[in-house]
Design a protein around this motif. Structure first.
Motif, PDB file in Angstrom:
ATOM      1  N   SER A 158       0.830  -1.216   0.000  1.00 52.64           N
ATOM      2  CA  SER A 158       0.000   0.000   0.000  1.00 52.64           C
ATOM      3  C   SER A 158       0.865   1.267   0.000  1.00 52.64           C
ATOM      4  O   SER A 158       0.392   2.360   0.322  1.00 52.64           O
ATOM      5  N   ALA A 159       2.157   1.104  -0.352  1.00 55.82           N
ATOM      6  CA  ALA A 159       3.074   2.254  -0.274  1.00 55.82           C
ATOM      7  C   ALA A 159       2.767   3.312  -1.334  1.00 55.82           C
ATOM      8  O   ALA A 159       2.320   2.984  -2.439  1.00 55.82           O
ATOM      9  N   THR A 160       3.017   4.555  -0.956  1.00 54.14           N
ATOM     10  CA  THR A 160       2.859   5.630  -1.941  1.00 54.14           C
ATOM     11  C   THR A 160       4.194   6.341  -2.171  1.00 54.14           C
ATOM     12  O   THR A 160       4.355   7.115  -3.090  1.00 54.14           O
ATOM     13  N   GLU A 161       5.164   6.039  -1.257  1.00 54.95           N
ATOM     14  CA  GLU A 161       6.492   6.640  -1.412  1.00 54.95           C
ATOM     15  C   GLU A 161       7.531   5.559  -1.615  1.00 54.95           C
ATOM     16  O   GLU A 161       7.471   4.507  -0.952  1.00 54.95           O
ATOM     17  N   ALA A 162       8.499   5.839  -2.451  1.00 55.36           N
ATOM     18  CA  ALA A 162       9.536   4.849  -2.746  1.00 55.36           C
ATOM     19  C   ALA A 162      10.497   4.660  -1.565  1.00 55.36           C
ATOM     20  O   ALA A 162      10.725   5.594  -0.795  1.00 55.36           O
ATOM     21  N   GLN A 163      11.012   3.444  -1.410  1.00 50.03           N
ATOM     22  CA  GLN A 163      12.051   3.181  -0.402  1.00 50.03           C
ATOM     23  C   GLN A 163      13.266   2.596  -1.118  1.00 50.03           C
ATOM     24  O   GLN A 163      13.122   1.859  -2.094  1.00 50.03           O
ATOM     25  N   THR A 164      14.445   2.919  -0.585  1.00 46.97           N
ATOM     26  CA  THR A 164      15.665   2.438  -1.238  1.00 46.97           C
ATOM     27  C   THR A 164      16.074   1.078  -0.667  1.00 46.97           C
ATOM     28  O   THR A 164      15.861   0.790   0.515  1.00 46.97           O
ATOM     29  N   ILE A 165      16.669   0.263  -1.522  1.00 45.10           N
ATOM     30  CA  ILE A 165      17.043  -1.099  -1.118  1.00 45.10           C
ATOM     31  C   ILE A 165      18.338  -1.514  -1.828  1.00 45.10           C
ATOM     32  O   ILE A 165      18.582  -1.088  -2.962  1.00 45.10           O
ATOM     33  N   ASN A 194       7.403  -1.375 -10.098  1.00 44.14           N
ATOM     34  CA  ASN A 194       6.450  -0.252  -9.982  1.00 44.14           C
ATOM     35  C   ASN A 194       7.053   0.975  -9.277  1.00 44.14           C
ATOM     36  O   ASN A 194       6.368   1.955  -9.026  1.00 44.14           O
ATOM     37  N   GLY A 195       8.362   0.859  -8.943  1.00 44.89           N
ATOM     38  CA  GLY A 195       9.063   2.042  -8.413  1.00 44.89           C
ATOM     39  C   GLY A 195       8.930   2.249  -6.911  1.00 44.89           C
ATOM     40  O   GLY A 195       9.467   3.220  -6.379  1.00 44.89           O
ATOM     41  N   MET A 196       8.227   1.360  -6.204  1.00 45.52           N
ATOM     42  CA  MET A 196       8.110   1.531  -4.752  1.00 45.52           C
ATOM     43  C   MET A 196       9.393   1.082  -4.048  1.00 45.52           C
ATOM     44  O   MET A 196       9.657   1.448  -2.915  1.00 45.52           O
ATOM     45  N   LEU A 197      10.196   0.270  -4.730  1.00 42.29           N
ATOM     46  CA  LEU A 197      11.548  -0.037  -4.264  1.00 42.29           C
ATOM     47  C   LEU A 197      12.518   0.516  -5.288  1.00 42.29           C
ATOM     48  O   LEU A 197      12.359   0.280  -6.494  1.00 42.29           O
ATOM     49  N   VAL A 198      13.526   1.243  -4.781  1.00 45.52           N
ATOM     50  CA  VAL A 198      14.522   1.804  -5.695  1.00 45.52           C
ATOM     51  C   VAL A 198      15.898   1.309  -5.279  1.00 45.52           C
ATOM     52  O   VAL A 198      16.316   1.493  -4.134  1.00 45.52           O
ATOM     53  N   CYS A 199      16.573   0.633  -6.203  1.00 47.30           N
ATOM     54  CA  CYS A 199      17.917   0.139  -5.936  1.00 47.30           C
ATOM     55  C   CYS A 199      18.875   1.082  -6.658  1.00 47.30           C
ATOM     56  O   CYS A 199      19.018   1.009  -7.883  1.00 47.30           O
ATOM     57  N   LYS A 200      19.493   1.971  -5.893  1.00 43.46           N
ATOM     58  CA  LYS A 200      20.262   3.057  -6.525  1.00 43.46           C
ATOM     59  C   LYS A 200      21.518   2.566  -7.245  1.00 43.46           C
ATOM     60  O   LYS A 200      21.973   3.195  -8.184  1.00 43.46           O
ATOM     61  N   THR A 201      22.087   1.436  -6.792  1.00 41.32           N
ATOM     62  CA  THR A 201      23.265   0.924  -7.506  1.00 41.32           C
ATOM     63  C   THR A 201      22.839   0.223  -8.799  1.00 41.32           C
ATOM     64  O   THR A 201      23.675  -0.058  -9.659  1.00 41.32           O
ATOM     65  N   GLY A 202      21.568  -0.117  -8.886  1.00 40.23           N
ATOM     66  CA  GLY A 202      21.069  -0.847 -10.055  1.00 40.23           C
ATOM     67  C   GLY A 202      21.415  -2.328 -10.000  1.00 40.23           C
ATOM     68  O   GLY A 202      21.157  -3.074 -10.946  1.00 40.23           O
ATOM     69  N   ARG A 203      22.002  -2.754  -8.883  1.00 37.95           N
ATOM     70  CA  ARG A 203      22.447  -4.156  -8.811  1.00 37.95           C
ATOM     71  C   ARG A 203      21.367  -5.015  -8.147  1.00 37.95           C
ATOM     72  O   ARG A 203      21.256  -5.053  -6.923  1.00 37.95           O
ATOM     73  N   THR A 204      20.618  -5.711  -8.992  1.00 40.92           N
ATOM     74  CA  THR A 204      19.533  -6.541  -8.458  1.00 40.92           C
ATOM     75  C   THR A 204      19.630  -8.000  -8.913  1.00 40.92           C
ATOM     76  O   THR A 204      19.065  -8.877  -8.271  1.00 40.92           O
ATOM     77  N   SER A 205      20.335  -8.265 -10.012  1.00 43.85           N
ATOM     78  CA  SER A 205      20.391  -9.650 -10.509  1.00 43.85           C
ATOM     79  C   SER A 205      21.289 -10.484  -9.591  1.00 43.85           C
ATOM     80  O   SER A 205      22.089  -9.929  -8.818  1.00 43.85           O
ATOM     81  N   PHE A 206      21.165 -11.793  -9.692  1.00 38.13           N
ATOM     82  CA  PHE A 206      22.012 -12.650  -8.856  1.00 38.13           C
ATOM     83  C   PHE A 206      23.485 -12.410  -9.169  1.00 38.13           C
ATOM     84  O   PHE A 206      24.306 -12.259  -8.263  1.00 38.13           O
ATOM     85  N   ASP A 207      23.800 -12.349 -10.474  1.00 38.63           N
ATOM     86  CA  ASP A 207      25.209 -12.186 -10.869  1.00 38.63           C
ATOM     87  C   ASP A 207      25.821 -10.903 -10.298  1.00 38.63           C
ATOM     88  O   ASP A 207      27.005 -10.853  -9.992  1.00 38.63           O
ATOM     89  N   GLU A 208      24.987  -9.868 -10.200  1.00 40.05           N
ATOM     90  CA  GLU A 208      25.513  -8.574  -9.722  1.00 40.05           C
ATOM     91  C   GLU A 208      25.582  -8.486  -8.198  1.00 40.05           C
ATOM     92  O   GLU A 208      26.237  -7.597  -7.649  1.00 40.05           O
ATOM     93  N   THR A 209      24.882  -9.381  -7.518  1.00 46.32           N
ATOM     94  CA  THR A 209      24.778  -9.227  -6.060  1.00 46.32           C
ATOM     95  C   THR A 209      25.364 -10.396  -5.268  1.00 46.32           C
ATOM     96  O   THR A 209      25.397 -10.348  -4.037  1.00 46.32           O
ATOM     97  N   CYS A 210      25.819 -11.460  -5.983  1.00 40.33           N
ATOM     98  CA  CYS A 210      26.320 -12.635  -5.258  1.00 40.33           C
ATOM     99  C   CYS A 210      27.717 -12.364  -4.700  1.00 40.33           C
ATOM    100  O   CYS A 210      28.526 -11.671  -5.313  1.00 40.33           O
TER     101      CYS A 210
END
Ligand code: BGC
Length: 359
Positions: A158-165, A194-210
């Motif tokens: 139910s978020a209306t503001e983005a949070q960083t992760i 949908n933009g409610m979570l923002v990953c500022k490094t852009g690293r979300t894939s397994f390869d980028e985060t393992c």
């Protein structure tokens, strides 16, 4: 002659270097033992594996087996040598939690030739048919539990503001880590979309985060770099960590960057290590995934008995764990998310830790 001296020197150098690495070997003597079980564990650098080894040894001895317990300190080659030695010492069964699940093919072939059954403990052994059973937790379930915790506590639906992760995922040579990431993304990907979570490094894939070998130091370094490079003007709200060890590193990085109670992010974890539960109590870690290693050990023992005494093992999954050569019959224990609200109920009442240990 020269060759002999050289090999003697090499052998003693090896003994010395193995000792220098702090590897641990424990042997037990049991009267009229039903057989000898070799247990190969990955590392003593994290508390969970120390508990796993101790439980397995205790329970196997109580079931009437002799035990040789080895720790490889996250060194693939050391683990291969340890398993070779266990085979040479004629163990009747091998229980292995691999440092690198895909690197034991050759030594497992040797076990097969010697007719020593192999059980994979918590981490799946990949690309081999020299494996009888697999005892673990629902590893994708660990990921979905972390994802759902974040979804609920951050109020994402139910978020209306983005949070960083930011994401700190497990070792690429550990099948559990891949499944865990898949579980997390099953829940969180829609909120990244949908933009409610923002990953500022852009690293979300397994390869980028393992993070290779689940290294706490690497997690800390990454977090330090992320905070200085991407979070100078905006706080990090959620550190999605796949392992308590990472969470300690993240905590140190946050402290170093000046985070306080006021802007401390949500930090997840896995294993409910003693230190992690203490941090949950003090508020510097938000949650962890409790995996009762006593339960895991007891399920694994049913598998040892199955291969050595012809008993029926307890199996509850014959579909999910395809290691590239076969779908391994598995028993998957259920992971439980713990935080400040339920740790007493789950962990203290369950007898995993005492209240005194947590002081
Ligand atoms: C285990 C986790 C553990 C991680 C790091 C994984 O294979 O399933 O419980 O946190 O290894 O040791």
């Amino acid at each position: 002659m020269k060759k002999k001296i050289l090999s003697l020197l090499l052998a003693s150098a090896m003994v010395f270097s193995l000792a220098a690495c702090g590897e641990k070997k424990e042997e037990s003597k049991v009267e009229n033992a039903k057989g000898k079980v070799g247990v190969a564990m990955p590392t003593q650098s994290s508390e969970r594996w120390i508990n796993d080894g101790a439980n397995m040894k205790k329970e196997l001895e109580a079931a009437g087996y002799e035990v040789e317990l080895q720790y490889a300190e996250d060194d693939v080659q050391a683990q291969v040598s340890q398993i070779e030695n266990l085979i040479a010492s004629e163990v009747d069964c091998l229980v292995i939690a691999a440092v690198d699940g895909g690197s034991l093919g050759t030594v497992l072939e040797q076990a097969k030739t010697a007719e020593i059954p192999v059980i994979a403990y918590d981490r799946l052994l990949m690309d081999t048919d020299a494996i009888s059973y697999y005892a673990s937790f629902d590893n994708k379930g660990v990921g979905t539990a972390i994802g759902k915790y974040i979804e609920e506590k951050a109020g994402l639906a139910s978020a209306t503001e983005a949070q960083t992760i930011e994401f700190f995922m497990g070792s690429p040579d550990d099948n559990n880590a891949v499944l865990l990431h898949a579980g997390i993304m099953e829940v969180l990907q829609p909120y990244l979309d949908n933009g409610m979570l923002v990953c500022k490094t852009g690293r979300t894939s397994f390869d980028e985060t393992c993070i290779l070998r689940w290294s706490q130091e690497t997690a800390q370094q990454w977090c330090e770099n992320y905070l200085s490079g991407f979070y100078a003007d905006e706080d990090l709200d959620i550190a999605c960590s796949a392992f308590d060890g990472f969470s300690y590193g993240i905590k140190a990085a946050l402290e170093g960057a000046g985070y306080t109670e006021e802007n401390w992010p949500m930090i997840t974890g896995q294993d409910a290590e003693l230190m992690a539960v203490k941090n949950i109590i003090s508020g510097t870690q938000t949650m962890s995934i409790y995996k009762d290693t006593r339960l895991l050990a007891s399920k694994c023992i049913t598998m040892v008995k199955a291969v050595l005494e012809g008993e029926e093992p307890e199996i509850n999954d014959t579909e999910q764990y395809d290691n590239g050569k076969l779908v391994v019959p598995s028993y998957l224990c259920t992971p439980v998310a713990v935080d400040i609200d339920n740790y007493e109920e789950e962990i203290i009442k369950g007898g995993y830790y005492t209240e005194d240990q947590l002081k």
